[in-house]
Design a protein around this motif. Structure first.
Motif, mmCIF file in Angstrom:
data_model
loop_
_atom_site.group_PDB
_atom_site.id
_atom_site.type_symbol
_atom_site.label_atom_id
_atom_site.label_comp_id
_atom_site.label_asym_id
_atom_site.label_seq_id
_atom_site.Cartn_x
_atom_site.Cartn_y
_atom_site.Cartn_z
ATOM 1 N N GLY A 125 0.824 -1.210 0.000
ATOM 2 C CA GLY A 125 0.000 0.000 0.000
ATOM 3 C C GLY A 125 0.854 1.254 0.000
ATOM 4 N N ARG A 126 1.893 1.257 0.819
ATOM 5 C CA ARG A 126 2.771 2.432 0.890
ATOM 6 C C ARG A 126 3.509 2.636 -0.449
ATOM 7 N NH1 ARG A 126 2.919 5.946 5.449
ATOM 8 N NH2 ARG A 126 5.189 6.025 5.314
ATOM 9 N N LYS A 127 3.844 1.541 -1.105
ATOM 10 C CA LYS A 127 4.515 1.679 -2.415
ATOM 11 C C LYS A 127 3.577 2.274 -3.447
ATOM 12 C CE LYS A 127 8.164 -1.738 -2.120
ATOM 13 N NZ LYS A 127 8.502 -3.142 -2.329
ATOM 14 N N ILE A 155 -3.649 11.101 0.026
ATOM 15 C CA ILE A 155 -3.966 9.759 0.537
ATOM 16 C C ILE A 155 -3.079 9.405 1.726
ATOM 17 C CG2 ILE A 155 -2.402 8.708 -1.166
ATOM 18 C CD1 ILE A 155 -4.455 6.350 -1.346
ATOM 19 N N HIS A 156 -3.635 8.635 2.613
ATOM 20 C CA HIS A 156 -2.897 8.105 3.779
ATOM 21 C C HIS A 156 -2.847 6.586 3.697
ATOM 22 C CE1 HIS A 156 -2.004 6.912 7.939
ATOM 23 N NE2 HIS A 156 -3.020 6.080 7.820
ATOM 24 N N GLY A 157 -1.724 6.022 4.166
ATOM 25 C CA GLY A 157 -1.632 4.574 4.331
ATOM 26 C C GLY A 157 -0.868 4.248 5.590
ATOM 27 N N SER A 158 -1.316 3.248 6.322
ATOM 28 C CA SER A 158 -0.635 2.850 7.561
ATOM 29 C C SER A 158 0.838 2.564 7.280
ATOM 30 C CB SER A 158 -1.285 1.588 8.141
ATOM 31 O OG SER A 158 -2.661 1.768 8.311
ATOM 32 N N ASP A 159 1.683 2.936 8.246
ATOM 33 C CA ASP A 159 3.127 2.764 8.025
ATOM 34 C C ASP A 159 3.692 1.466 8.589
ATOM 35 O OD1 ASP A 159 3.182 3.270 10.744
ATOM 36 O OD2 ASP A 159 4.130 5.246 10.565
ATOM 37 N N SER A 160 2.873 0.678 9.277
ATOM 38 C CA SER A 160 3.339 -0.603 9.816
ATOM 39 C C SER A 160 2.117 -1.464 10.128
ATOM 40 C CB SER A 160 4.150 -0.393 11.104
ATOM 41 O OG SER A 160 3.296 0.096 12.130
HETATM 42 MG MG MG Z 1 2.089 8.291 8.460
#
Ligand code: MG
Ligand code: ATP
Length: 177
Positions: A125-127, A155-160
């Protein structure tokens, strides 16, 4: 299966970057009926992401990652965000000088909150989202294609995995069916 929390921020919603509800002309009818028969709700996200993720050839190339495109029925909602809720979501950044403007940004209009499910979906998702600063986001990522300013990065995506667990519990206290 891993889950991550994804949010289209107010500028993304206001700019119409979330595509129109299913059925979408961007999705082939055979694939649309596949989604429908899978009893999964249409996944909206952003137009180029849909083109990128929804083509069958992409599914072949990406294998299980295609699962990130499926959002179960209760896993996507359009919501207005209260100030205290935004402060809670970004609590880890409360000491940052931009915290006030970040909160103002997130409460400036409705957001689309969703959960993506898939193998390694947090990293994937982060990619797909791209770097925090759109100036450093690669073309082909959502921020690279759609954003210009770090303070309005769409947009936001969880980082872990741990952040995802907390954020899904915060945004979907009713659970994901
Ligand atoms: Mg963040
Ligand atoms: P997000 O959590 O929204 O997915 P991120 O994980 O890429 O973004 P964070 O460090 O968590 O980045 O910052 C949260 C948000 O705060 C960023 O998406 C951006 O909108 C804003 N932000 C981060 N750094 C700055 C900065 N230096 N100046 C202004 N805004 C910033």
């Amino acid at each position: 299966m891993e889950q991550t929390f994804i949010m289209i921020k107010p500028d993304g919603v206001q700019r119409g970057l979330v595509c129109s509800p299913f059925p979408s002309p961007l999705i082939s009818s055979s694939f649309a009926s596949f989604i429908h028969s899978s009893a999964l709700h249409c996944v909206k996200i952003l137009p180029t992401t849909i083109l990128f993720l929804f083509s069958p050839s992409t599914l072949e190339k990406k294998g299980e990652i295609f699962l990130v495109i499926f959002v179960r029925r209760s896993g996507l909602k359009l919501v207005g965000v209260e100030r205290s809720f935004a402060e809670k979501h970004y609590a880890d950044l409360s000491a940052k000088p931009f915290f006030g403007s970040l909160v103002e940004y997130i409460i400036s209009g409705p957001v689309v909150a969703m959960v993506w499910t898939g193998k390694n979906v947090v990293v994937t998702g982060r990619k797909i989202i791209g770097a925090t600063n759109p100036a450093e986001s690669a073309p082909g990522t959502i921020r690279g294609d759609y954003a210009i300013e770090i303070g309005r990065n769409v947009i936001h995506g969880s980082d872990s995995v741990e952040s995802a667990r907390k954020e899904i519990a915060l945004w979907f206290p009713e659970g994901i069916s």
